[in-house]
Write an enzyme that holds these catalytic residues in place. Structure first.
Site, PDB file in Angstrom:
ATOM      1  N   HIS A 283      55.190  24.131  55.059  1.00 19.14           N
ATOM      2  CA  HIS A 283      55.620  22.726  55.162  1.00 19.14           C
ATOM      3  C   HIS A 283      55.916  22.353  56.622  1.00 19.14           C
ATOM      4  CE1 HIS A 283      55.550  21.735  50.932  1.00 19.14           C
ATOM      5  NE2 HIS A 283      56.180  22.859  50.638  1.00 19.14           N
TER       6      HIS A 283
ATOM      7  N   GLU B 153      56.400  27.671  49.321  1.00 24.34           N
ATOM      8  CA  GLU B 153      55.025  27.156  49.344  1.00 24.34           C
ATOM      9  C   GLU B 153      54.331  27.302  50.694  1.00 24.34           C
ATOM     10  OE1 GLU B 153      55.180  23.789  45.947  1.00 24.34           O
ATOM     11  OE2 GLU B 153      56.034  23.154  47.853  1.00 24.34           O
TER      12      GLU B 153
ATOM     13  N   ASP C  39      59.299  18.308  57.083  1.00 23.11           N
ATOM     14  CA  ASP C  39      58.226  18.664  56.155  1.00 23.11           C
ATOM     15  C   ASP C  39      56.898  18.240  56.765  1.00 23.11           C
ATOM     16  OD1 ASP C  39      56.813  19.351  53.660  1.00 23.11           O
ATOM     17  OD2 ASP C  39      58.828  19.357  52.798  1.00 23.11           O
TER      18      ASP C  39
HETATM   19  C1  ACM Z   1      60.111  22.989  46.241  1.00 19.15           C
HETATM   20  O1  ACM Z   1      60.226  22.160  45.327  1.00 19.15           O
HETATM   21  N1  ACM Z   1      58.951  23.146  46.869  1.00 19.15           N
HETATM   22  C2  ACM Z   1      61.236  23.801  46.676  1.00 19.15           C
END
Ligand code: ACM
Ligand code: ZN
Length: 765
Positions: free
Chosen positions: A271, A334, A198
């Site tokens: 991410h 995201e 991440d």
């Molecule tokens: C998430 O909680 N961004 C998958």
């Protein structure tokens, strides 16, 4: 063995039987997740050092697991032939499901039958739960164990039974990962979703790209306190590390031995800031960035140049060597498209590939990776954003932003794992108590997890087959220690195990709570720092015939609730609660659960503000979202305000994307001095306060200006306020019109999605 020792050991089972001249109380078995069927029979089996284990060859591994487990306390033998005083493992190919088993305990024999070793392993986990918790930590000191005779037939409801763990935001030891896997096995879970990469740290050794480990695995400091606090503060301490390939191989083997598949997650295209910090050429701007030091969503995502795909394919080659799982999680969530919109290489890619927008570019990205993994015999699984711009042909979808993604994917005949924030995010608060350790926000109590039904109602029978299971997620922004992870994961993981394993008709929350009270001894013996909210008080305001009263309850039996109305903490001498408390004015209730000696849980506090709208009539143009419907519309005028830190508690109502129109009928012309409410404004969780609220009054209002628009204040903080004062105003009805904020803007968490409106008590004075 003396009879008192026997009595001691038998506490844990629930039937009566005679032993010589003693009557012994044996409680019912407390198995979690509850099996499909359990029949208690007469008699008991005595497990001693003379008990032997025999097994069909297929079951060698499960027999060895059991032997190792028992051998800490007994010198158990394994024998080919042992007709009595034996635990025997037999193959039964007639058992319908591959993971099913039958466990039969008679005075002579414990027999385990299963179609394969997996079922046998689950039988062993059940048998383990029929034995004293002291076996877990080697403190068992007796010579035999009496187990009640019974027959259990059992099989899982879902094929995917998972738990996730984020090791990027915080990193945990190899021993801890094994402990987590052990707990999954005990609960008959079969998948560990390991979130390895991440923005805040890359956690897997990649030999071909050493900078991922020298640079990407470390951040220079970490955010202190909550993301919503302003200004942001940092601890100034370098943080990081990664798992070596040898450690990963060891963990994967450890998990395999416990029938747990590890699905590694390598996030893309978003991410990815830790990767771009290591190799800036993989980002659109080519400029250096640092490994993220705070939480949230970042704009530095992989560029769609060829170099990215070469890099990812080589990284995945090493990942595939380490992880034999059929599914590889590629993230997909995201990913802000800001960089792609201004990157000439990404724009060129869109042109040459004929892609109409950046969503389709993301879809192109994911499909290319899917293609690569499919060519290696693997499948992809991704967060539900992978639906946008077109789903990759063979992908499994992990539905987290509610259940809409699940419905779309299942209808398109794609497999789905259910993990909606509302029921599966174990980083949310689990108790109303303001003394809980800092968490991301939201509210997901044990009971809500327990009642989760992974099957969306909108699907027909054929589509339902694509819902393969569910998973609890543990994001660790606010869990710096292993003890904190355990606190957040347990006991909610136990509830999730029952969601995915047990038949709906076998589930019963109060029965689960009584089993959990026993199970906690096992968790303690396993040195798991579980949260214990079993001895807390829950309250509810009730309205009957226009009279208000407040009722209290607690989950477990044989305890007393004591309370005060004078603001003092309850003690062993306070009034015992035995009937609902009439509410005739503003009231403060403090209460706690006691046994005969002491207070057991935390002190409960409820403040009821008896304002002019309490108990009156309220209508809404729409219904709150099913996952955040709290105490319903009446909860907006029940005198009780929502928590400061938990927008998901029952006093907040959540609406996703709707404009609201709320009418309060006061029943008679009433003098109105103020109207107040609050909106939750946790932008990180997609909650946005409206900019303004329109207030209108009924025809019988005594002022000319019956309609006003009022700006909402404190829109830059977590709790925004709507607060309006009047002079000499009276009316019988109030209407509030509350527009939804709209679409979440680029650069914010959840960009492109509809915003939520969360509204609190409407206080009329
Ligand atoms: C998430 O909680 N961004 C998958
Ligand atoms: Zn680019």
């Amino acid at each position: 063995m003396q009879i008192n020792k026997l009595l001691f050991i038998l506490v844990g089972f629930g039937l009566f039987f005679s032993c010589k001249n003693e009557r012994i109380v044996i409680e019912k078995p407390n198995i979690i997740p509850i099996p499909s069927s359990l029949k208690i029979e007469a008699g008991q089996y005595n497990l001693t050092a003379n008990t032997a284990i025999n097994f069909d060859d297929d079951f060698k591994a499960s027999a060895a697991f059991l032997k190792a487990y028992l051998s800490k306390s007994f010198q158990i033998k394994t024998k080919k032939e042992a007709p009595t005083n034996t635990i025997s493992f037999k193959k039964d190919t007639l058992l319908s499901k591959a993971e099913g088993y039958k466990l039969r305990i008679t005075p002579q024999l414990i027999s385990i039958s299963a179609a394969n070793n997996k079922g046998a392993f689950y039988a062993v986990q059940t048998l383990r739960q029929l034995l004293p918790a002291t076996l877990e930590n080697n403190t068992f000191e007796d010579e035999k164990i009496n187990i009640p005779c019974l027959t259990i037939e059992d099989e899982p409801q879902y094929e995917y039974r998972g738990m996730h763990l984020d090791v990027s935001r915080h990193l945990f030891s190899v021993n801890f990962i094994k402990k987590y896997i052990d707990a999954l096995a005990l609960l008959k879970m079969n998948t560990f979703h390991w979130h390895l990469t991440d923005d805040q740290g890359w956690r897997i050794e990649i030999k071909n790209y050493p900078e991922l480990n020298t640079i990407g695995a470390y951040r220079k400091e970490t955010l202190v306190g909550h993301y919503n606090d302003t200004p942001h503060q940092f601890d100034g301490k370098k943080y990081g590390g990664f798992y070596t390939q040898d450690e990963i191989k060891d963990i994967v083997k450890y998990a395999q031995d416990r029938h747990i598949t590890i699905i590694p997650e390598i996030e893309m295209p978003g991410h990815s800031q830790a990767v771009i910090a290591s190799y800036p050429k993989l980002g659109c701007t080519l400029s250096p960035v640092e490994v993220a030091t705070k939480w949230g969503v970042f704009e530095e995502i992989y560029c769609t140049r060829e170099a990215t795909f070469t890099f990812l394919e080589q990284v995945l080659d090493e990942v595939l060597e380490l992880f034999p799982s059929e599914n590889i999680h590629i993230g997909g969530d995201e990913a802000p498209k800001t960089r792609w919109k201004t990157c000439k290489d990404c724009q060129r890619r869109m042109k040459t590939e004929g892609l109409k927008d950046e969503q389709e570019l993301q879809s192109y990205f994911i499909k290319r990776i899917e293609n690569y993994l499919n060519s290696k015999g693997r499948q992809i699984i991704g967060w539900d954003e992978i639906l946008e711009g077109g789903l990759a042909p063979n992908a499994t979808v992990m539905s987290w932003r509610g259940i809409e993604g699940a419905i779309t994917a299942a209808k398109a005949q794609h497999k789905v794992v259910m993990t909606p924030t509302s029921h599966s995010y174990f980083d949310y608060y689990q108790s109303d108590n303001e003394e809980e350790p800092l968490a991301i926000g939201g509210f997901l109590p044990l009971e809500k997890v327990y009642h989760f039904n992974p099957m969306p109602e909108a699907l027909n029978k054929a589509q339902q087959r694509y819902i393969i299971g569910a998973q609890g997620n543990v994001w660790t922004e606010y869990m710096p220690t292993e003890a904190q992870v355990e606190y957040m994961a347990f006991p909610r993981m136990l509830a999730m195990s029952e969601v995915v394993w047990s038949q709906a008709k076998r589930k019963n929350y109060s029965d689960f709570i009584s089993r959990l009270e026993h199970f906690n001894k096992r968790l303690k013996a396993l040195d798991i720092n579980y949260a214990n909210h079993l001895y807390e008080v829950e309250g509810e305001l009730q309205s009957k015939n226009n009279k208000l009263s407040y009722s209290l309850k607690t989950l477990t039996t044989n305890k007393t609730i004591r309370y005060t109305l004078d603001g003092n903490r309850p003690t062993l001498n306070s009034k015992i609660y035995d009937a609902a408390i009439p509410i005739l004015k503003s009231t403060t209730i403090k209460a706690a659960v006691f046994n005969t000696e002491k207070q057991l849980g935390q002190t409960f506090l409820e403040t009821i503000n008896y304002h002019k709208a309490v108990g009156k009539k309220i209508t809404l143009n729409t219904t709150p979202h099913k996952a955040y419907s709290g105490s319903g519309k009446d909860g907006l005028i029940n005198g009780i305000s929502g928590s400061h830190s938990r927008y998901g508690d029952k006093e907040w109502l959540g609406f996703w994307g709707d404009d609201l129109e709320i009418t309060i009928d006061l029943g008679a012309i009433t003098k109105i001095n103020t109207i107040k409410t609050r909106f939750y404004n946790a932008n990180g969780q997609w909650l946005y306060a409206p900019e303004e609220v329109i207030v209108e009054f009924s025809e019988d209002c005594n002022v000319k200006d019956k309609r006003q628009s009022v700006k909402v204040k404190n829109r830059d903080s977590l709790l925004s306020k709507f607060n309006v004062k009047f002079e000499g105003l009276s009316a019988s009805k109030i209407r509030l019109t509350i527009p939804n904020y709209g679409t979440i803007p680029e650069g914010k968490q959840g960009a492109g999605n509809k915003a939520w409106t969360f509204i609190d008590e409407i206080i009329v004075k």
